[in-house]
Design a protein around this motif. Structure first.
Motif: not given
Length: 250
Positions: A212-214, A217-221
């Motif tokens: 999922k970069e760039p 982690e907060d956005a992914v979660l």
């Protein structure tokens, strides 16, 4: 006041933090004062050294406890900032799960929103839970309280104390609800196997973050809390067959 802050105050965490800090400070002060004031008194000196040693040994644990932002959001509180945690629950409306609040659980906090479970003041993201449930405990004095243990797709393990000892029948009812409503696989009490499974999930989650970069982690979660279907499937594919069947005796 934001939802997480309200829960923290209801559970008394801010007060507990300050009490723990005060207790540690008194122990350290007693140790220093005893060594400086009575160095010739062997019993007093020994007690002071023990108090000071206790303060040193408990300092890392105290710091971890004190620095934890929201104790009511286990696991994710280690991955997200205070503001990011608040944002996850800002617009969630919780309703009591009345069908579960019977018998020994009638006074226990059990509620849910669109994306979260709240159990005894702890918030659980429903989409991230792969397996788990309430565990039967045995105690000769019949004083054990029932724990609920969840394993996340992130590889984190969360344990919540219900605060009461639920009957075997109530535990079955609770776990059946988790399975049917949230598609949570039955957990297991075997710590070694659970840790092996968590290790597998952590590796999958790490690879998922790289994909999922760039994105951070907060956005992914934040997205996973609403829909973790892709990540869940990756984790389920790596689970042992006996867990997929719900065979706890395998």
């Amino acid at each position: 006041m934001k939802q997480l802050r309200k829960t923290e105050w209801r559970r008394g965490y801010p007060i507990k933090k300050n009490l723990a800090l005060c207790a540690w400070g008194l122990m350290a002060l007693a140790g220093f004062a005893g060594i400086l004031s009575h160095p010739e008194n062997i019993p007093s000196l020994a007690a002071s050294v023990l108090a000071l040693a206790g303060a040193v040994l408990t300092l890392p644990r105290l710091l971890r406890y004190y620095r934890t932002t929201y104790h009511s959001l286990p696991a994710l509180n280690r991955r997200l900032t205070k503001e990011e945690q608040e944002e996850l629950l800002e617009n969630e409306n919780f309703e009591t799960i009345t069908e579960l609040k019977t018998e020994s659980l009638r006074w226990t906090d059990i509620a849910e929103s669109a994306h979260w479970l709240r159990i005894n003041g702890r918030y659980i993201p429903k989409e991230l839970v792969i397996l788990g449930g309430a565990e039967v405990t045995f105690n000769i004095m019949n004083r054990d309280t029932t724990p609920v243990i969840f394993v996340y797709a992130t590889g984190d393990t969360v344990k919540i104390d219900l605060g009461v000892q639920a009957s075997v029948q109530k535990i079955r009812e609770l776990n059946a609800y988790f399975r049917s409503r949230y598609h949570i696989f039955p957990g297991q009490a075997d710590g070694k196997k659970t840790e092996e499974l968590c290790s597998i999930f952590r590796e999958i989650y790490t690879d998922y973050l790289k994909e999922k970069e760039p994105e951070k982690e907060d956005a992914v979660l934040a997205k996973l809390v609403k829909d973790a279907g892709e990540l869940r499937q990756k984790c389920i594919e790596k689970m042992p067959p006996y867990l997929k069947r719900g065979d706890r005796k395998a």
